[in-house]
Design an enzyme around this catalytic site. Structure first.
Site, PDB file in Angstrom:
ATOM      1  N   LYS A   1      -9.631  -4.276  12.431  1.00 15.31           N
ATOM      2  CA  LYS A   1      -8.499  -3.713  13.185  1.00 15.31           C
ATOM      3  C   LYS A   1      -8.265  -4.469  14.487  1.00 15.31           C
ATOM      4  O   LYS A   1      -7.120  -4.767  14.833  1.00 15.31           O
ATOM      5  CB  LYS A   1      -8.708  -2.221  13.448  1.00 15.31           C
ATOM      6  CG  LYS A   1      -8.553  -1.341  12.192  1.00 15.31           C
ATOM      7  CD  LYS A   1      -7.179  -1.496  11.572  1.00 15.31           C
ATOM      8  CE  LYS A   1      -6.938  -0.555  10.401  1.00 15.31           C
ATOM      9  NZ  LYS A   1      -5.707  -0.907   9.652  1.00 15.31           N
TER      10      LYS A   1
ATOM     11  N   ASP B   1       2.425  -1.761  -4.544  1.00 13.45           N
ATOM     12  CA  ASP B   1       1.004  -1.409  -4.503  1.00 13.45           C
ATOM     13  C   ASP B   1       0.324  -2.187  -5.617  1.00 13.45           C
ATOM     14  O   ASP B   1       0.992  -2.802  -6.452  1.00 13.45           O
ATOM     15  CB  ASP B   1       0.798   0.109  -4.658  1.00 13.45           C
ATOM     16  CG  ASP B   1      -0.459   0.569  -3.916  1.00 13.45           C
ATOM     17  OD1 ASP B   1      -1.554   0.034  -4.201  1.00 13.45           O
ATOM     18  OD2 ASP B   1      -0.359   1.445  -3.042  1.00 13.45           O
ATOM     19  N   ILE B   2      -0.991  -2.136  -5.638  1.00 12.84           N
ATOM     20  CA  ILE B   2      -1.755  -2.910  -6.624  1.00 12.84           C
ATOM     21  C   ILE B   2      -1.552  -2.367  -8.041  1.00 12.84           C
ATOM     22  O   ILE B   2      -1.651  -3.092  -9.017  1.00 12.84           O
ATOM     23  CB  ILE B   2      -3.251  -2.954  -6.228  1.00 12.84           C
ATOM     24  CG1 ILE B   2      -4.088  -3.855  -7.130  1.00 12.84           C
ATOM     25  CG2 ILE B   2      -3.879  -1.561  -6.188  1.00 12.84           C
ATOM     26  CD1 ILE B   2      -4.502  -5.099  -6.441  1.00 12.84           C
TER      27      ILE B   2
ATOM     28  N   TYR C   1     -14.572  -2.207   9.550  1.00 14.79           N
ATOM     29  CA  TYR C   1     -13.193  -1.714   9.669  1.00 14.79           C
ATOM     30  C   TYR C   1     -12.656  -1.979  11.084  1.00 14.79           C
ATOM     31  O   TYR C   1     -11.541  -2.466  11.259  1.00 14.79           O
ATOM     32  CB  TYR C   1     -13.198  -0.217   9.371  1.00 14.79           C
ATOM     33  CG  TYR C   1     -11.864   0.485   9.421  1.00 14.79           C
ATOM     34  CD1 TYR C   1     -10.903   0.284   8.438  1.00 14.79           C
ATOM     35  CD2 TYR C   1     -11.591   1.397  10.437  1.00 14.79           C
ATOM     36  CE1 TYR C   1      -9.703   0.970   8.475  1.00 14.79           C
ATOM     37  CE2 TYR C   1     -10.396   2.098  10.476  1.00 14.79           C
ATOM     38  CZ  TYR C   1      -9.452   1.873   9.493  1.00 14.79           C
ATOM     39  OH  TYR C   1      -8.271   2.563   9.531  1.00 14.79           O
TER      40      TYR C   1
ATOM     41  N   GLY D   1       0.837  -1.205   0.000  1.00 18.06           N
ATOM     42  CA  GLY D   1       0.000   0.000   0.000  1.00 18.06           C
ATOM     43  C   GLY D   1       0.869   1.252   0.000  1.00 18.06           C
ATOM     44  O   GLY D   1       0.506   2.285   0.573  1.00 18.06           O
TER      45      GLY D   1
ATOM     46  N   LEU E   1       1.481   3.427  -2.140  1.00 22.62           N
ATOM     47  CA  LEU E   1       1.012   4.636  -2.824  1.00 22.62           C
ATOM     48  C   LEU E   1      -0.252   5.189  -2.170  1.00 22.62           C
ATOM     49  O   LEU E   1      -0.898   6.079  -2.699  1.00 22.62           O
ATOM     50  CB  LEU E   1       0.775   4.341  -4.314  1.00 22.62           C
ATOM     51  CG  LEU E   1       1.988   3.715  -5.030  1.00 22.62           C
ATOM     52  CD1 LEU E   1       1.704   3.554  -6.519  1.00 22.62           C
ATOM     53  CD2 LEU E   1       3.253   4.550  -4.825  1.00 22.62           C
ATOM     54  N   GLY E   2      -0.576   4.694  -1.000  1.00 25.52           N
ATOM     55  CA  GLY E   2      -1.751   5.170  -0.277  1.00 25.52           C
ATOM     56  C   GLY E   2      -1.448   6.379   0.588  1.00 25.52           C
ATOM     57  O   GLY E   2      -0.402   7.016   0.447  1.00 25.52           O
ATOM     58  N   GLN E   3      -2.378   6.663   1.493  1.00 22.85           N
ATOM     59  CA  GLN E   3      -2.289   7.894   2.290  1.00 22.85           C
ATOM     60  C   GLN E   3      -1.006   7.940   3.134  1.00 22.85           C
ATOM     61  O   GLN E   3      -0.290   8.930   3.123  1.00 22.85           O
ATOM     62  CB  GLN E   3      -3.520   8.006   3.202  1.00 22.85           C
ATOM     63  CG  GLN E   3      -3.623   9.345   3.900  1.00 22.85           C
ATOM     64  CD  GLN E   3      -4.499   9.301   5.154  1.00 22.85           C
ATOM     65  OE1 GLN E   3      -4.972   8.251   5.565  1.00 22.85           O
ATOM     66  NE2 GLN E   3      -4.699  10.451   5.757  1.00 22.85           N
TER      67      GLN E   3
HETATM   68  N1  SER Z   1      -8.722   7.593   9.237  1.00 22.25           N
HETATM   69  C1  SER Z   1      -9.380   6.320   9.355  1.00 22.25           C
HETATM   70  C2  SER Z   1     -10.767   6.370   8.875  1.00 22.25           C
HETATM   71  O1  SER Z   1     -11.385   7.391   9.023  1.00 22.25           O
HETATM   72  C3  SER Z   1      -9.401   5.882  10.771  1.00 22.25           C
HETATM   73  O2  SER Z   1      -8.331   5.087  11.034  1.00 22.25           O
HETATM   74  O3  SER Z   1     -11.253   5.408   8.396  1.00 22.25           O
END
Ligand code: SER
Length: 314
Positions: free
Chosen positions: A145, A34-35, A141, A8, A10-12
């Site tokens: 986690k 990355d993908i 999510y 990942g 190239l992600g945030q």
């Molecule tokens: N920034 C994330 C989200 O809002 C929280 O880990 O999903």
């Protein structure tokens, strides 16, 4: 930590972490994956490989090819997208993590993966949320986690993999935009403030969540990874935060630098519900005690820097 593979990338977080690690450890020592490749600096400034994290063969082969000693597994869907596509989120977030942990076990590498304030739920204490407390998240999510934190602990206890992790709050940066998160408003607001002088928030004015500026987040990752293993009692998922703020606070802070900045509200019930299930403020004392976590940017300092950098960028 000498030769690092990032998923990942190239992600945030990855877009900036890749560059920061290349600065410290050398461009060739950091393999970005990355993908899909793009023309960003993270993809172009050193080794890059296309890796789909749900494909363990691809991940394992790439890690072997570069003989990495550290895996930083960042590829995941954020909270709002995961809520809209729960099955996709389970497969990507959990499948990807299992593959990354298996790769780390087989190649005996160090391992990092981020958790989130999203791991907490509505029955978690809302203020100064302790390091060890009730979790029980109500989002896909969050379920991912919590399971991820436990899995990373499991790989440490059962196989001795040196797993480490942070529970990040909302991360704010002027480099790469987040996508599909609940805390994204705290990034969008700065872009819109600089471009148009106004912003319509999808989160209510008084809903508090923790946030952190990206330079502090990157330093926290590196400090944790470099920390003496014997000092770590928690290893995975240390609470870290730099500020507990609501949309109204960020708007007021921006108005100090962009006079006339206008804030309005059109609440998105889905993301509002997620935000309300998360803590108002978390307690980072375990991170401070076990590996010396600190941060540099409070709300005002971050606002100043964001506006200055976005004015140059836009
Ligand atoms: N920034 C994330 C989200 O809002 C929280 O880990 O999903």
């Amino acid at each position: 930590m000498k030769r690092i593979l990032i998923t990942g990338a190239l992600g945030q977080i990855g877009s900036e972490l890749t560059l920061k690690l290349r600065e410290i450890y050398g461009a060739d020592q950091v393999v970005a994956t990355d993908i899909k490749k793009n023309d960003s600096e993270a993809a172009q400034s050193g080794p890059f490989e296309t890796v789909d994290v749900t494909d363990i063969k691809q991940m394992m082969e790439t890690a072997k090819k570069y003989k990495v000693d550290t895996i930083m597994h960042l590829a995941a869907l954020l909270s709002a997208t995961a809520e809209a596509k729960p099955v996709v989120a389970w497969n990507l977030n959990m499948g990807g993590l299992m593959n990354a942990l298996e790769t780390a076990r087989e190649l005996k590498t160090q391992f990092f993966t981020p958790s989130s304030i999203g791991a907490f739920g509505p029955c978690t204490p809302k203020h100064h949320t302790p390091q060890d407390t009730i979790m029980r998240p109500t989002t896909m999510y969050g379920v991912n986690k919590v399971a991820g934190e436990l899995l990373a602990d499991y790989y440490y206890h059962k196989y001795g993999v040196d797993t480490r992790g942070l529970r990040f709050p909302g991360l704010i940066s002027y480099v790469a935009l987040p996508g599909g998160g609940t805390t994204d408003y705290a990034v969008e607001i700065y872009y819109e403030a600089v471009k148009h002088g106004r912003y319509t928030s999808y989160i209510e004015k008084g809903t508090f969540m923790d946030m952190m500026y990206m330079p502090d987040a990157l330093r926290a990752i590196i400090d944790l990874m470099e920390a003496d293993s014997s000092r770590l009692k928690h290893r995975n998922a240390f609470n870290v935060t730099a500020m507990s703020v609501a949309p109204g606070d960020i708007a007021a802070s921006i108005a100090n630098y962009i006079p006339g900045f206008e804030m309005s509200y059109r609440v998105d019930p889905d993301r509002q519900r997620i935000a309300e299930s998360w803590p108002d403020s978390i307690d980072a004392s375990a991170a401070r005690e076990e590996w010396g976590f600190t941060y540099e940017y409070d709300l005002d300092k971050m606002t100043q820097d964001m506006i200055e950098k976005l004015r140059e960028k836009l």
